[in-house]
Design a protein around this motif. Structure first.
Motif, short mmCIF file in Angstrom:
data_model
loop_
_atom_site.label_atom_id
_atom_site.label_comp_id
_atom_site.label_asym_id
_atom_site.label_seq_id
_atom_site.Cartn_x
_atom_site.Cartn_y
_atom_site.Cartn_z
N SER A 88 0.84 -1.20 0.00
CA SER A 88 0.00 0.00 0.00
C SER A 88 0.87 1.25 0.00
O SER A 88 0.57 2.23 -0.68
N ALA A 89 1.99 1.23 0.74
CA ALA A 89 2.89 2.40 0.75
C ALA A 89 3.52 2.63 -0.62
O ALA A 89 3.62 3.77 -1.09
N CYS A 90 3.92 1.55 -1.29
CA CYS A 90 4.59 1.70 -2.60
C CYS A 90 3.62 2.29 -3.63
O CYS A 90 4.00 3.20 -4.39
N VAL A 91 2.40 1.80 -3.67
CA VAL A 91 1.44 2.34 -4.65
C VAL A 91 1.09 3.78 -4.29
O VAL A 91 1.02 4.66 -5.16
N PHE A 92 0.93 4.05 -2.98
CA PHE A 92 0.66 5.42 -2.52
C PHE A 92 1.79 6.37 -2.98
O PHE A 92 1.53 7.46 -3.50
N LEU A 93 3.05 5.95 -2.82
CA LEU A 93 4.17 6.82 -3.20
C LEU A 93 4.27 6.96 -4.71
O LEU A 93 4.64 8.01 -5.23
N MET A 94 3.96 5.88 -5.43
CA MET A 94 3.96 5.98 -6.90
C MET A 94 2.91 7.01 -7.34
O MET A 94 3.12 7.75 -8.30
N GLU A 95 1.81 7.09 -6.62
CA GLU A 95 0.74 8.03 -6.99
C GLU A 95 1.05 9.46 -6.57
O GLU A 95 0.55 10.40 -7.19
N THR A 96 1.86 9.62 -5.49
CA THR A 96 1.92 10.97 -4.89
C THR A 96 3.32 11.57 -4.72
O THR A 96 3.43 12.77 -4.48
N TYR A 97 4.38 10.77 -4.78
CA TYR A 97 5.70 11.25 -4.34
C TYR A 97 6.65 11.33 -5.54
O TYR A 97 6.93 10.31 -6.17
N ASP A 98 7.12 12.53 -5.85
CA ASP A 98 7.96 12.70 -7.05
C ASP A 98 9.35 13.25 -6.71
O ASP A 98 9.93 14.00 -7.50
N ASP A 99 9.90 12.87 -5.58
CA ASP A 99 11.16 13.45 -5.13
C ASP A 99 12.25 12.38 -5.20
O ASP A 99 12.04 11.27 -4.70
N PRO A 100 13.43 12.70 -5.76
CA PRO A 100 14.49 11.68 -5.82
C PRO A 100 15.12 11.37 -4.46
O PRO A 100 15.88 10.41 -4.35
N SER A 101 14.82 12.15 -3.42
CA SER A 101 15.42 11.82 -2.12
C SER A 101 14.68 10.64 -1.49
O SER A 101 13.48 10.49 -1.66
N ILE A 102 15.45 9.81 -0.79
CA ILE A 102 14.91 8.52 -0.31
C ILE A 102 13.85 8.74 0.78
O ILE A 102 13.83 9.77 1.44
N ILE A 103 12.98 7.72 0.93
CA ILE A 103 11.93 7.81 1.95
C ILE A 103 11.76 6.45 2.65
O ILE A 103 11.70 5.41 1.98
N ASN A 104 11.74 6.48 3.98
CA ASN A 104 11.60 5.25 4.79
C ASN A 104 10.16 4.75 4.80
O ASN A 104 9.22 5.55 4.80
N ILE A 105 10.02 3.41 4.85
CA ILE A 105 8.69 2.80 5.03
C ILE A 105 8.79 1.79 6.17
O ILE A 105 9.54 0.81 6.08
N GLY A 106 8.05 2.04 7.23
CA GLY A 106 8.09 1.12 8.38
C GLY A 106 6.97 1.44 9.33
O GLY A 106 6.05 2.19 9.01
N THR A 107 7.09 0.85 10.53
CA THR A 107 6.07 1.08 11.55
C THR A 107 6.56 2.09 12.58
O THR A 107 5.76 2.66 13.32
N GLY A 108 7.90 2.22 12.70
CA GLY A 108 8.46 3.07 13.75
C GLY A 108 8.47 2.37 15.11
O GLY A 108 8.75 3.00 16.13
#
Ligand code: GFB
Length: 311
Positions: A220-240
């Motif tokens: 769900s995070a990957c599809v969400f980011l494909m739809e909304t995030y256009d920045d080449p800087s990296i982004i973490n995906i986790g629960t924290g």
């Protein structure tokens, strides 16, 4: 990304790729293309070029990679660095040449320094030495991130890089030696329960802490980011959130219904002491995980019994 955009998911049979396909289908994307390893060998640059020239996907999720747990990484470092470098080089370059609109590259939380301050923010990348057991894999992933950013800078490609924490769920690798800790222990505790074994051996000291994300949350995070995030800087995906390996082992024993004793094999490596991701960046964009560890473990155990164990 339109509902009928042509979307290629590389690695669709694996843990991550299969979850991305499920999420795309759930969101009613209708034009998803996949290839099995036999149909397209991503290590073969000529085959990859022919595939991109013929199919011309508009969006690409690069979820194909050589992955494994701590022992696999430690035993086969040459395979891990070589295969990941080749696959990502082939796919990223042909995605650029064929005019892909956007590509999502999957990294890993092991790209961060072994002793990074916790929780790990994206900017800690390349601020200290890596964990030795998986430095070859991590170096390949760091090269992939750099490549995405280089193709963005030089050619204007919209290539984004996401860093998931330790993942688990359906279609995971349950091999005793090569898998990650969570599937390894589901299998080991299940087999011990079935054979009434008095003890189960778990590697290391039990002290390291790990963060576990159910792969459906990652999809769900990957599809969400494909739809909304256009920045080449990296982004973490986790629960924290994280647990010790000892707590994980006890949780799995309880999930499986195993009542014997846990024995620690301290000759096996512990790896990084802790790698809890700072997930404030993705939270600020409006995404948060939904599957608690206990619930994800229970459903993964059901999947294991129905699918893997019966097979
Ligand atoms: O899951 P795991 O292999 O991943 O190991 P890493 C996590 C911890 O669990 C280590 C312990 O401290 C292991 O010693 N452990 C206990 C076990 N019993 C077992 C077992 O039966 N199998 C396994 N595999 N571990 C990998 C990296 O590191 O994590 C990869 O090597 C990747 O590159 C992946 O980044 C997410 O978190 O230590």
């Amino acid at each position: 990304m339109e509902k009928n955009s042509k979307i290629y998911v590389a690695g669709h049979r694996g843990l991550v790729g299969s979850s991305i396909v499920r999420e795309l289908e759930r969101k009613r994307y209708t034009n998803i293309i996949v290839r099995t390893h036999d149909e397209l060998d991503l290590l073969d640059p000529i085959a990859v070029r022919a595939f991109f020239e013929t199919e011309r996907p508009e969006y690409v999720f690069l979820a194909a990679a050589r992955v494994g747990g701590i022992m696999a990484n430690n035993t086969y470092p040459a395979d891990f660095i070589r295969e990941n470098l080749i696959v990502q080089t082939n796919v990223l370059h042909e995605a650029y040449k064929s005019g892909v609109k956007k590509l999502l590259f999957l990294g890993s939380s092991c790209i961060y320094p072994k002793l990074a301050p916790q929780p790990i923010k994206e900017e800690y990348l390349m601020t200290g030495p890596l964990e030795e057991t998986n430095s070859a894999y991590a170096m390949a992933k760091i090269a992939g991130i750099e490549m995405c950013q280089a193709y963005h800078r030089q050619y204007g490609c919209n290539f984004i890089s996401v860093m998931p924490t330790n993942l688990y769920g359906p279609n995971d690798n349950f091999s005793p030696e090569r898998s990650h800790v969570l599937p390894a222990l589901i299998r080991r505790f299940h087999e011990a329960k079935m054979s009434d074994a008095p003890t189960v051996t778990v590697w290391g000291t039990g002290a390291p802490k790990r963060e576990f994300l159910h792969v459906d949350d990652l999809g769900s995070a990957c599809v969400f980011l494909m739809e909304t995030y256009d920045d080449p800087s990296i982004i973490n995906i986790g629960t924290g959130e994280d647990v010790t390996i000892r707590e994980l082992a006890e949780l799995i024993a309880a999930t499986v219904g195993y009542n014997g004793k846990i024995v620690w094999d301290k000759t096996k490596p512990d790896g990084t002491p802790q790698k809890k991701l700072d997930v404030s960046k993705i939270h600020a964009l409006g995404w948060k995980h939904t599957i608690p560890l206990e619930q994800g473990l229970a459903s993964t155990y059901v999947w294991f019994k129905n699918s893997f164990n019966s097979a």
